[in-house]
Write a protein that holds these residues in place. Structure first.
Motif, PDB file in Angstrom:
ATOM      1  N   PRO A  23     144.386  55.171 -39.156  1.00 47.02           N
ATOM      2  CA  PRO A  23     144.213  54.496 -37.861  1.00 47.02           C
ATOM      3  C   PRO A  23     144.411  52.991 -37.918  1.00 47.02           C
ATOM      4  N   LEU A  24     144.496  52.413 -39.129  1.00 44.76           N
ATOM      5  CA  LEU A  24     144.763  50.986 -39.267  1.00 44.76           C
ATOM      6  C   LEU A  24     146.134  50.782 -39.884  1.00 44.76           C
ATOM      7  N   ASP A  25     146.876  49.808 -39.366  1.00 40.90           N
ATOM      8  CA  ASP A  25     148.184  49.507 -39.933  1.00 40.90           C
ATOM      9  C   ASP A  25     148.038  48.540 -41.112  1.00 40.90           C
ATOM     10  N   GLU A  26     149.168  48.154 -41.682  1.00 44.26           N
ATOM     11  CA  GLU A  26     149.137  47.312 -42.877  1.00 44.26           C
ATOM     12  C   GLU A  26     148.500  45.958 -42.597  1.00 44.26           C
ATOM     13  N   ALA A  27     148.815  45.343 -41.466  1.00 41.16           N
ATOM     14  CA  ALA A  27     148.277  44.022 -41.161  1.00 41.16           C
ATOM     15  C   ALA A  27     146.755  44.055 -41.074  1.00 41.16           C
ATOM     16  N   ALA A  28     146.213  45.075 -40.404  1.00 43.24           N
ATOM     17  CA  ALA A  28     144.757  45.198 -40.297  1.00 43.24           C
ATOM     18  C   ALA A  28     144.133  45.475 -41.656  1.00 43.24           C
ATOM     19  N   THR A  29     144.803  46.301 -42.459  1.00 42.55           N
ATOM     20  CA  THR A  29     144.291  46.624 -43.792  1.00 42.55           C
ATOM     21  C   THR A  29     144.217  45.379 -44.665  1.00 42.55           C
ATOM     22  N   LEU A  30     145.286  44.579 -44.668  1.00 45.76           N
ATOM     23  CA  LEU A  30     145.294  43.367 -45.479  1.00 45.76           C
ATOM     24  C   LEU A  30     144.259  42.363 -44.984  1.00 45.76           C
ATOM     25  N   ARG A  31     144.094  42.286 -43.676  1.00 47.21           N
ATOM     26  CA  ARG A  31     143.089  41.362 -43.121  1.00 47.21           C
ATOM     27  C   ARG A  31     141.692  41.741 -43.625  1.00 47.21           C
ATOM     28  N   LEU A  32     141.352  43.016 -43.589  1.00 46.06           N
ATOM     29  CA  LEU A  32     140.040  43.453 -44.067  1.00 46.06           C
ATOM     30  C   LEU A  32     139.895  43.233 -45.567  1.00 46.06           C
ATOM     31  N   ARG A  33     140.956  43.514 -46.307  1.00 45.73           N
ATOM     32  CA  ARG A  33     140.883  43.414 -47.776  1.00 45.73           C
ATOM     33  C   ARG A  33     140.687  41.976 -48.225  1.00 45.73           C
ATOM     34  N   HIS A  34     141.373  41.038 -47.573  1.00 42.26           N
ATOM     35  CA  HIS A  34     141.345  39.655 -48.028  1.00 42.26           C
ATOM     36  C   HIS A  34     140.317  38.786 -47.302  1.00 42.26           C
ATOM     37  N   HIS A  35     139.937  39.173 -46.097  1.00 43.86           N
ATOM     38  CA  HIS A  35     139.052  38.321 -45.306  1.00 43.86           C
ATOM     39  C   HIS A  35     137.833  39.054 -44.753  1.00 43.86           C
ATOM     40  N   GLY A  36     137.711  40.340 -45.023  1.00 45.25           N
ATOM     41  CA  GLY A  36     136.588  41.090 -44.487  1.00 45.25           C
ATOM     42  C   GLY A  36     136.579  41.073 -42.970  1.00 45.25           C
ATOM     43  N   LEU A  37     135.385  40.977 -42.405  1.00 46.22           N
ATOM     44  CA  LEU A  37     135.240  40.985 -40.945  1.00 46.22           C
ATOM     45  C   LEU A  37     135.115  39.580 -40.364  1.00 46.22           C
ATOM     46  N   ASP A  38     135.357  38.559 -41.191  1.00 43.73           N
ATOM     47  CA  ASP A  38     135.288  37.175 -40.707  1.00 43.73           C
ATOM     48  C   ASP A  38     136.291  36.958 -39.579  1.00 43.73           C
ATOM     49  N   GLY A  39     135.820  36.447 -38.472  1.00 41.08           N
ATOM     50  CA  GLY A  39     136.695  36.137 -37.346  1.00 41.08           C
ATOM     51  C   GLY A  39     137.153  37.335 -36.553  1.00 41.08           C
ATOM     52  N   ILE A  40     136.597  38.513 -36.823  1.00 37.20           N
ATOM     53  CA  ILE A  40     136.982  39.742 -36.111  1.00 37.20           C
ATOM     54  C   ILE A  40     135.794  40.226 -35.288  1.00 37.20           C
ATOM     55  N   GLY A  41     136.018  40.488 -34.011  1.00 38.87           N
ATOM     56  CA  GLY A  41     135.000  41.171 -33.229  1.00 38.87           C
ATOM     57  C   GLY A  41     134.904  42.603 -33.712  1.00 38.87           C
ATOM     58  N   HIS A  42     133.724  43.089 -34.008  1.00 34.27           N
ATOM     59  CA  HIS A  42     133.617  44.435 -34.578  1.00 34.27           C
ATOM     60  C   HIS A  42     132.391  45.172 -34.048  1.00 34.27           C
TER      61      HIS A  42
END
Length: 284
Positions: free
Chosen positions: A26-45
């Motif tokens: 359900p997550l594409d590559e961009a979302a996966t890399l964002r979570l891997r390198h930056h966690g949930l910082d700056g993301i509404g969750h």
């Protein structure tokens, strides 16, 4: 709702359940890399053990574990994630009717369709004639700026690929699948980069035509076909059984070329992007 490491753990568990049930992440590559390198910082969750909604700027990702579908949890997460105004896009990785229905209830309309096309490597590849004054070589450490420049020019109107920058390129080069020999460059005799084919080998059996880019100044010389075939031969030499690619459903010229190289498309292999306007008209 969960936060911090507990939220990341829950997201990964939901992703795993979705991959097992749906056959797609359900997550594409961009979302996966964002979570891997930056966690949930700056993301509404909005995350619990049944599902998650992530709001990354103008992008929304939402998934519910298969065991909890049909309970209204997707709509509840969607309402939480879309309460704040602003334009949003969301992908359904697979053209699922339930995703379309939820999108409509949240004020989204169907915007784009992305095809996955596949070819078995047992199908022989056609020969590729040379292009005068052009040679194919592997990527080197000094090629980064030229690759990014060609990518930006080739995908100037593409909402995802055209935004690739130095940091994003570095993150992808750090992935286990990256292979300099799999990033094939078409270079003029004077050294100018005209285009590239970036391949990806997912595992022993599966390869991908990851990115094919040709500089606008070099189009019309047959470089797209030349680069595509070079990448297909590279992946085939690595022993994969199948190669796939992503192409916009309305890009008739690209689809024709890929079909001529043995790629086919099944209706189930369709990803759909939905868009919400700044001031959506949300159905009751």
């Amino acid at each position: 709702m969960l936060d911090g490491p507990a939220a990341i753990t829950a997201i990964e568990a939901v992703r795993h359940a979705c991959r097992e049930h749906d056959g797609v992440d359900p997550l594409d590559e961009a979302a996966t890399l964002r979570l891997r390198h930056h966690g949930l910082d700056g993301i509404g969750h909005w995350v619990d053990n049944r599902g998650f909604a992530l709001r990354r700027g103008t992008e929304l990702d939402l998934a519910v574990s298969p065991a909890h579908r049909g309970e209204g949890h997707g709509r509840a997460l969607g309402i939480l994630a879309t309460t704040a105004p602003g334009a949003l896009t969301a992908w359904s990785h697979g053209d699922h009717p339930a995703a379309g229905a939820l999108a409509g209830r949240l004020g989204f309309t169907r915007e784009r369709a992305l095809w996955v096309m596949r070819r078995p490597t047992v199908v022989p590849l056609p020969e590729a004639g040379p292009v005068d004054g052009v040679r194919i070589r592997d990527f080197g450490d000094g090629d980064t700026d030229a690759v990014l420049a060609v990518n930006a020019a080739a995908f100037a109107d593409h909402p995802e690929q055209g935004a690739l920058d130095v940091a994003g390129f570095a993150e992808r080069r750090a992935e286990a699948w990256f292979d300099p020999a799999g990033l094939l460059l078409a270079v003029e005799d004077d050294g100018e980069l005209l285009g590239f084919h970036w391949t990806k080998q997912h595992d022993a059996a599966t390869g991908e035509v990851y990115v094919v880019a040709v500089s606008p100044n070099a189009q019309g010389r047959g470089l797209g076909r030349l680069l595509t075939l070079a990448g297909l031969r590279h992946l085939t030499s690595r022993g994969v059984d199948e190669i796939h690619l992503y192409v916009e459903s309305d890009n008739a010229a690209a689809r024709r070329m890929y079909e001529s190289l043995g790629f086919g498309h099944a209706l189930a292999d369709t990803h759909v992007q939905y868009r919400r306007a700044d001031d959506p008209d949300i159905p009751a």
